[in-house]
Design an enzyme around this catalytic site. Structure first.
Site, mmCIF file in Angstrom:
data_model
loop_
_atom_site.group_PDB
_atom_site.id
_atom_site.type_symbol
_atom_site.label_atom_id
_atom_site.label_comp_id
_atom_site.label_asym_id
_atom_site.label_seq_id
_atom_site.Cartn_x
_atom_site.Cartn_y
_atom_site.Cartn_z
ATOM 1 N N TYR A 49 6.702 0.589 -3.147
ATOM 2 C CA TYR A 49 7.225 1.928 -3.418
ATOM 3 C C TYR A 49 6.109 2.965 -3.358
ATOM 4 O O TYR A 49 6.242 4.004 -2.694
ATOM 5 C CB TYR A 49 7.897 1.952 -4.786
ATOM 6 C CG TYR A 49 8.486 3.291 -5.163
ATOM 7 C CD1 TYR A 49 9.752 3.675 -4.719
ATOM 8 C CD2 TYR A 49 7.781 4.184 -5.973
ATOM 9 C CE1 TYR A 49 10.298 4.899 -5.060
ATOM 10 C CE2 TYR A 49 8.324 5.414 -6.324
ATOM 11 C CZ TYR A 49 9.578 5.771 -5.868
ATOM 12 O OH TYR A 49 10.121 6.989 -6.210
ATOM 13 N N SER A 70 6.815 11.277 -4.388
ATOM 14 C CA SER A 70 6.709 10.918 -5.799
ATOM 15 C C SER A 70 5.307 11.224 -6.290
ATOM 16 O O SER A 70 4.349 11.221 -5.505
ATOM 17 C CB SER A 70 7.004 9.426 -6.003
ATOM 18 O OG SER A 70 6.690 9.013 -7.323
#
Length: 279
Positions: free
Chosen positions: A166, A152
């Site tokens: 995350y 990401s």
């Protein structure tokens, strides 16, 4: 069985997290480009819906199948890869399964169980997928293989809203991918990390919910003025899976519409091009 044509003709591919979002769009593209595709996800009903959609969107697909898999459990991942061993061994794996939990917050408010769950799926799942991919490639004497791991952009620039577990997990995916790329380069096995910006996917939309402030904090970072779409990520994955990217290895493959290259003011990026002041 349909004749295999396309950029992935004759390749056997595994996609985790294939029931929706980037995973499903990638499965459809792979099937259209001639790959034999195993769709893997933790939800059986979701997989069945995904399979139905894939057949509708890629009616000339070659071999396609599904496998219920919890990527945080090594025996599940081993069984998933062995399923494709029966096809002659895998050539491509897209380790895409991941979670972004609603209770993920900052250093104070993130529960330990959410931290552990996120690391187990987002990091350990990538490790297991990579491990058994390499074992399969070796077992079948493959001279090349492509392993693509979903990271990401938050691993590169941090998140606009707190999501500690995350963000940490995706940073780990980048480091893991780089190390694997070095370890296995001489075997012809390529490892690359896809770094998407926040996308218009069910995962993000569920996380944002009806929180207008949280949504605004995300949208303001896009010079394009919009979230990306899953198909735009899938097209990048197709490139990384194909022989067109044979010399692409160990990359943080950023597909973010310029998000990580844009200086953001409190008002966001400019909505209109600057006037031409040339004289």
């Amino acid at each position: 069985m349909a004749e295999q044509r396309g950029r992935l003709a004759g390749k056997n591919a595994i996609i985790t997290g294939a029931a929706g979002g980037i995973g499903l769009e990638t499965a459809i593209l792979f099937a259209r480009e001639g790959a034999n595709v195993l769709l893997s996800d933790i939800s059986g009903p979701a997989l069945e819906k995904a399979l139905t959609k894939l057949k509708e969107m890629a009616p000339n697909a070659c071999k396609i199948d599904t496998k219920i898999t919890d990527v945080s459990k090594e025996p599940d991942v081993k069984a998933m890869v062995e399923h494709v061993d029966s096809w002659g061994g895998m050539d491509v794996i897209f380790n895409n399964a991941g979670i972004m939990h609603a209770d993920d917050a900052d250093s104070i408010d993130t529960p330990e169980k959410i931290w552990d769950l996120t690391q187990a799926i987002n990091v350990k799942g990538v490790w297991f997928g990579s491990k058994y991919a390499v074992l399969s490639l070796r077992k079948h004497g493959k001279k090349k293989g492509s392993i693509i791991n979903t990271a990401s952009v938050v691993a590169l620039v941090g998140s606009a809203t707190p999501q500690l577990a995350y963000t940490a997990s995706k940073g780990a995916v980048l480091a893991l991918t780089r190390e694997l790329a070095i370890c296995h380069a001489r075997e012809g096995f390529r490892f690359n990390a896809l770094c998407p910006a926040p996308l218009n996917t069910p995962l993000l939309q569920d996380w944002l919910g009806d929180d207008a402030a949280k949504r605004s904090r995300r949208e303001v970072h896009f010079p394009t003025g919009r979230f990306g779409e899953a198909i735009e990520q899938a097209q990048a994955v197709l490139f990384l899976a194909s022989d067109e990217s044979n010399f692409v290895n160990g990359t943080d493959f950023v597909v973010d519409g310029g998000m990580t290259r844009c200086y953001i003011t409190p008002e966001g990026p400019p909505t209109e091009p600057p006037k031409n002041n040339a004289r």
